[in-house]
Design an enzyme around this catalytic site. Sequence first.
Site, short mmCIF file in Angstrom:
data_model
loop_
_atom_site.label_atom_id
_atom_site.label_comp_id
_atom_site.label_asym_id
_atom_site.label_seq_id
_atom_site.Cartn_x
_atom_site.Cartn_y
_atom_site.Cartn_z
N HIS A 89 9.53 -3.08 3.00
CA HIS A 89 9.06 -3.26 1.61
C HIS A 89 10.24 -3.52 0.67
CE1 HIS A 89 5.79 -0.43 3.13
NE2 HIS A 89 5.10 -1.45 2.69
N MET B 277 0.85 -1.20 0.00
CA MET B 277 0.00 0.00 0.00
C MET B 277 0.89 1.25 0.00
SD MET B 277 -3.43 -0.96 2.06
CE MET B 277 -2.83 -0.67 3.70
#
Length: 282
Positions: free
Chosen positions: A37, A30
């Site tokens: 990430h 997101m």
Amino acid sequence: MKIVQTVMEMQRLSREWNKQGLSIGLVPTMGFFHEGHLSLMRLARSRCDKVITTLFVNPMQFGPNEDLDAYPRDFERDESLAKSENVDVMFCPETKEIYGDDFQTSISVNLLSKGLCGADRPGHFDGVATVVTKLFNITQPHLAIFGQKDYQQLALIRQLVSDLNFDIEIIGHPIVRESDGLAMSSRNKYLDENERQLATCLFEAILEAKKMVYKHGGSIASDEIVKMAQDRIEKNPSCRVEYVSVVHKQTLQPVDVADSEAVLALAMKVNNKVRLIDNSPL
Ligand code: PAF
């Protein structure tokens, strides 16, 4: 790195790569990237010919009183970070591209979505399961990588892949932590300096729980772990436990004995504002 915004273009590219025999690694996100990430992207890069990361703040997984509008976003920074990890495509559709006016379908992983975060966030995991199913269909990956910080989400996605016969390898990446142990999360941005310091109590509780299991020769009553962790978190008046639970590592059902088959899962709210989660195998 190519930015793709439409489902049609993404499916066309993936189909072409599949036809050429190239393997595709998917990292769904997101956005508001942090080292967690980036480590998922690096792993995908090391395993696959092509890497797709998706950046989509999925409204379907936010409850009516949650932080959808406030969710941190920084597209330019994300773009440059993904580029620096040699991602091939960043798929970042608008909401209407994913959920058309007539959208009616919801995927529900019944049992695994009920406890832990599911108890405090009704509908959340249906939103996750639905969007992940769509992202799999849109990007047609060979493998997909998710962080273990969202342990329940990962378990649920494994179940979904098995139940719906997706031919996709699911990889869980270990939690990436700050130097003081706080699990990296886009939501850590909401913490002020004082709250940021308090937030380490989750990791301290995990370390203490592991010590207790070790000291008792590898297993101990779950109640003792739960009580210790609750006390540790709530000794800070600004921290409120949402759940502390010792669960079986696959079924996520609560277990009486904390041992190597168990995971300690925790969630708390800081100043009734920022919700943080963490977990660890015991
Ligand atoms: O973990 C997340 O960031 C999201 O839940 C996911 C898997 C990208 C689905 O929106």
